[in-house]
Design a protein around this motif. Sequence first.
Motif, PDB file in Angstrom:
ATOM      1  N   ILE A  99      17.415  55.718  49.814  1.00 36.87           N
ATOM      2  CA  ILE A  99      16.190  54.974  50.124  1.00 36.87           C
ATOM      3  C   ILE A  99      16.055  53.770  49.198  1.00 36.87           C
ATOM      4  O   ILE A  99      15.712  52.663  49.642  1.00 36.87           O
ATOM      5  CB  ILE A  99      14.957  55.895  50.046  1.00 36.87           C
ATOM      6  N   LEU A 100      16.327  53.963  47.920  1.00 36.93           N
ATOM      7  CA  LEU A 100      16.253  52.847  46.967  1.00 36.93           C
ATOM      8  C   LEU A 100      17.260  51.758  47.320  1.00 36.93           C
ATOM      9  O   LEU A 100      16.952  50.563  47.280  1.00 36.93           O
ATOM     10  CB  LEU A 100      16.494  53.357  45.546  1.00 36.93           C
ATOM     11  N   LEU A 101      18.462  52.162  47.684  1.00 36.32           N
ATOM     12  CA  LEU A 101      19.486  51.193  48.071  1.00 36.32           C
ATOM     13  C   LEU A 101      19.124  50.493  49.383  1.00 36.32           C
ATOM     14  O   LEU A 101      19.429  49.307  49.566  1.00 36.32           O
ATOM     15  CB  LEU A 101      20.844  51.884  48.197  1.00 36.32           C
ATOM     16  N   ALA A 102      18.455  51.214  50.280  1.00 36.55           N
ATOM     17  CA  ALA A 102      18.034  50.612  51.553  1.00 36.55           C
ATOM     18  C   ALA A 102      17.022  49.501  51.303  1.00 36.55           C
ATOM     19  O   ALA A 102      17.079  48.445  51.938  1.00 36.55           O
ATOM     20  CB  ALA A 102      17.444  51.677  52.476  1.00 36.55           C
ATOM     21  N   PHE A 103      16.102  49.730  50.369  1.00 34.28           N
ATOM     22  CA  PHE A 103      15.142  48.669  50.022  1.00 34.28           C
ATOM     23  C   PHE A 103      15.873  47.440  49.502  1.00 34.28           C
ATOM     24  O   PHE A 103      15.518  46.305  49.839  1.00 34.28           O
ATOM     25  CB  PHE A 103      14.120  49.154  48.990  1.00 34.28           C
ATOM     26  N   ALA A 104      16.909  47.653  48.718  1.00 33.10           N
ATOM     27  CA  ALA A 104      17.694  46.532  48.200  1.00 33.10           C
ATOM     28  C   ALA A 104      18.405  45.793  49.340  1.00 33.10           C
ATOM     29  O   ALA A 104      18.440  44.565  49.367  1.00 33.10           O
ATOM     30  CB  ALA A 104      18.700  47.028  47.167  1.00 33.10           C
ATOM     31  N   LEU A 132      16.686  40.725  50.920  1.00 35.46           N
ATOM     32  CA  LEU A 132      16.996  39.334  51.283  1.00 35.46           C
ATOM     33  C   LEU A 132      16.683  39.025  52.751  1.00 35.46           C
ATOM     34  O   LEU A 132      16.025  38.018  53.039  1.00 35.46           O
ATOM     35  CB  LEU A 132      18.449  38.995  50.946  1.00 35.46           C
ATOM     36  N   PRO A 133      17.098  39.875  53.701  1.00 36.40           N
ATOM     37  CA  PRO A 133      16.737  39.581  55.096  1.00 36.40           C
ATOM     38  C   PRO A 133      15.210  39.520  55.307  1.00 36.40           C
ATOM     39  O   PRO A 133      14.722  38.660  56.038  1.00 36.40           O
ATOM     40  CB  PRO A 133      17.337  40.746  55.884  1.00 36.40           C
ATOM     41  N   PHE A 134      14.479  40.381  54.631  1.00 33.29           N
ATOM     42  CA  PHE A 134      13.026  40.355  54.768  1.00 33.29           C
ATOM     43  C   PHE A 134      12.423  39.133  54.097  1.00 33.29           C
ATOM     44  O   PHE A 134      11.439  38.580  54.590  1.00 33.29           O
ATOM     45  CB  PHE A 134      12.404  41.644  54.204  1.00 33.29           C
ATOM     46  N   LEU A 135      12.980  38.708  52.984  1.00 33.15           N
ATOM     47  CA  LEU A 135      12.493  37.495  52.320  1.00 33.15           C
ATOM     48  C   LEU A 135      12.636  36.300  53.253  1.00 33.15           C
ATOM     49  O   LEU A 135      11.684  35.531  53.455  1.00 33.15           O
ATOM     50  CB  LEU A 135      13.258  37.267  51.015  1.00 33.15           C
ATOM     51  N   VAL A 136      13.803  36.174  53.864  1.00 35.63           N
ATOM     52  CA  VAL A 136      14.032  35.073  54.816  1.00 35.63           C
ATOM     53  C   VAL A 136      13.080  35.202  56.006  1.00 35.63           C
ATOM     54  O   VAL A 136      12.458  34.222  56.431  1.00 35.63           O
ATOM     55  CB  VAL A 136      15.510  35.048  55.280  1.00 35.63           C
ATOM     56  N   PHE A 137      12.947  36.404  56.533  1.00 37.27           N
ATOM     57  CA  PHE A 137      12.063  36.650  57.672  1.00 37.27           C
ATOM     58  C   PHE A 137      10.623  36.256  57.339  1.00 37.27           C
ATOM     59  O   PHE A 137       9.950  35.594  58.133  1.00 37.27           O
ATOM     60  CB  PHE A 137      12.133  38.124  58.084  1.00 37.27           C
ATOM     61  N   LEU A 193      13.923  44.402  62.750  1.00 35.91           N
ATOM     62  CA  LEU A 193      14.833  43.851  61.747  1.00 35.91           C
ATOM     63  C   LEU A 193      15.288  44.949  60.778  1.00 35.91           C
ATOM     64  O   LEU A 193      16.474  45.060  60.467  1.00 35.91           O
ATOM     65  CB  LEU A 193      14.157  42.710  60.978  1.00 35.91           C
ATOM     66  N   ALA A 194      14.355  45.765  60.333  1.00 33.19           N
ATOM     67  CA  ALA A 194      14.702  46.863  59.421  1.00 33.19           C
ATOM     68  C   ALA A 194      15.685  47.821  60.100  1.00 33.19           C
ATOM     69  O   ALA A 194      16.692  48.216  59.506  1.00 33.19           O
ATOM     70  CB  ALA A 194      13.449  47.601  58.972  1.00 33.19           C
ATOM     71  N   PHE A 195      15.395  48.175  61.346  1.00 34.28           N
ATOM     72  CA  PHE A 195      16.263  49.085  62.100  1.00 34.28           C
ATOM     73  C   PHE A 195      17.665  48.494  62.225  1.00 34.28           C
ATOM     74  O   PHE A 195      18.662  49.188  62.027  1.00 34.28           O
ATOM     75  CB  PHE A 195      15.643  49.335  63.481  1.00 34.28           C
ATOM     76  N   LEU A 196      17.762  47.214  62.532  1.00 30.94           N
ATOM     77  CA  LEU A 196      19.045  46.540  62.711  1.00 30.94           C
ATOM     78  C   LEU A 196      19.820  46.433  61.392  1.00 30.94           C
ATOM     79  O   LEU A 196      21.005  46.786  61.333  1.00 30.94           O
ATOM     80  CB  LEU A 196      18.826  45.144  63.310  1.00 30.94           C
ATOM     81  N   ILE A 197      19.164  45.972  60.342  1.00 27.05           N
ATOM     82  CA  ILE A 197      19.839  45.798  59.043  1.00 27.05           C
ATOM     83  C   ILE A 197      20.333  47.149  58.515  1.00 27.05           C
ATOM     84  O   ILE A 197      21.469  47.273  58.052  1.00 27.05           O
ATOM     85  CB  ILE A 197      18.899  45.130  58.018  1.00 27.05           C
ATOM     86  N   LEU A 198      19.471  48.166  58.576  1.00 27.41           N
ATOM     87  CA  LEU A 198      19.886  49.490  58.105  1.00 27.41           C
ATOM     88  C   LEU A 198      21.033  50.038  58.956  1.00 27.41           C
ATOM     89  O   LEU A 198      21.966  50.647  58.431  1.00 27.41           O
ATOM     90  CB  LEU A 198      18.702  50.459  58.102  1.00 27.41           C
ATOM     91  N   GLY A 199      20.975  49.803  60.257  1.00 26.96           N
ATOM     92  CA  GLY A 199      22.053  50.244  61.138  1.00 26.96           C
ATOM     93  C   GLY A 199      23.372  49.593  60.781  1.00 26.96           C
ATOM     94  O   GLY A 199      24.413  50.265  60.719  1.00 26.96           O
ATOM     95  N   ILE A 200      23.347  48.303  60.536  1.00 26.14           N
ATOM     96  CA  ILE A 200      24.567  47.590  60.149  1.00 26.14           C
ATOM     97  C   ILE A 200      25.114  48.156  58.842  1.00 26.14           C
ATOM     98  O   ILE A 200      26.314  48.419  58.720  1.00 26.14           O
ATOM     99  CB  ILE A 200      24.296  46.072  60.025  1.00 26.14           C
ATOM    100  N   TYR A 201      24.232  48.362  57.868  1.00 23.48           N
ATOM    101  CA  TYR A 201      24.662  48.895  56.568  1.00 23.48           C
ATOM    102  C   TYR A 201      25.302  50.276  56.723  1.00 23.48           C
ATOM    103  O   TYR A 201      26.434  50.506  56.275  1.00 23.48           O
ATOM    104  CB  TYR A 201      23.473  48.960  55.602  1.00 23.48           C
ATOM    105  N   PHE A 202      24.593  51.218  57.347  1.00 23.68           N
ATOM    106  CA  PHE A 202      25.096  52.580  57.441  1.00 23.68           C
ATOM    107  C   PHE A 202      26.357  52.672  58.290  1.00 23.68           C
ATOM    108  O   PHE A 202      27.351  53.286  57.882  1.00 23.68           O
ATOM    109  CB  PHE A 202      24.023  53.530  57.983  1.00 23.68           C
ATOM    110  N   VAL A 203      26.344  52.064  59.456  1.00 18.39           N
ATOM    111  CA  VAL A 203      27.506  52.139  60.344  1.00 18.39           C
ATOM    112  C   VAL A 203      28.726  51.504  59.672  1.00 18.39           C
ATOM    113  O   VAL A 203      29.828  52.066  59.709  1.00 18.39           O
ATOM    114  CB  VAL A 203      27.193  51.493  61.717  1.00 18.39           C
TER     115      VAL A 203
END
Length: 171
Positions: A21-26, A30-35, A54-64
């Motif tokens: 969870i902590l790493l997910a916030f990290a 940046l994507p949220f800052l830009v958004f 956006l959160a769903f997409l970014i986390l999906g990209i990271y985990f997958v």
Amino acid sequence: MQANNAVPTIKRRLTSMVYEILLAFAALFLPFLVFEIVVKASHTSQVEHLRQALAFLILGIYFVHQWTRKGQTLAMQTWRIKVVQPGLERLPMRTALIRYLAAWLWVLPGIVVAYAADLSNKHKLYAIFASVIVWSLTAFLDKDRQFLHDRIAGTRLVQLPKPEKKGAKAA
């Protein structure tokens, strides 16, 4: 480093998830800052939905990406946990996507209850936390103590052995 058949303890997996969870916030920072700059920190209903997507997409990209690359996220590396699909060297993209979507079952029931009951923000968090607790208990229903989303995806979490100490190699 080869995975063995040892299953990490539920406590170890849940501790790894807290770190995750902590790493997910990290990963989202940046994507949220830009958004937020682009939408001028708007809080309209439409922007809130875009923020969630956006959160769903970014986390999906990271985990997958992490699961298909070497079967481990950064938190999983720390706790020596690896996701595998029996009989395969690497996790296929399709399997990683199924696992990611199925992992949302940890929080989805809590989200549905929270919004259906029109709970306050504090109580929404309680509903999501209760959902996580209930889903973590699904491991006790499985003979191999795997979580339900791993059973759905056809994956397993395995405990990797401790690495050899550098001094032990020289001896």
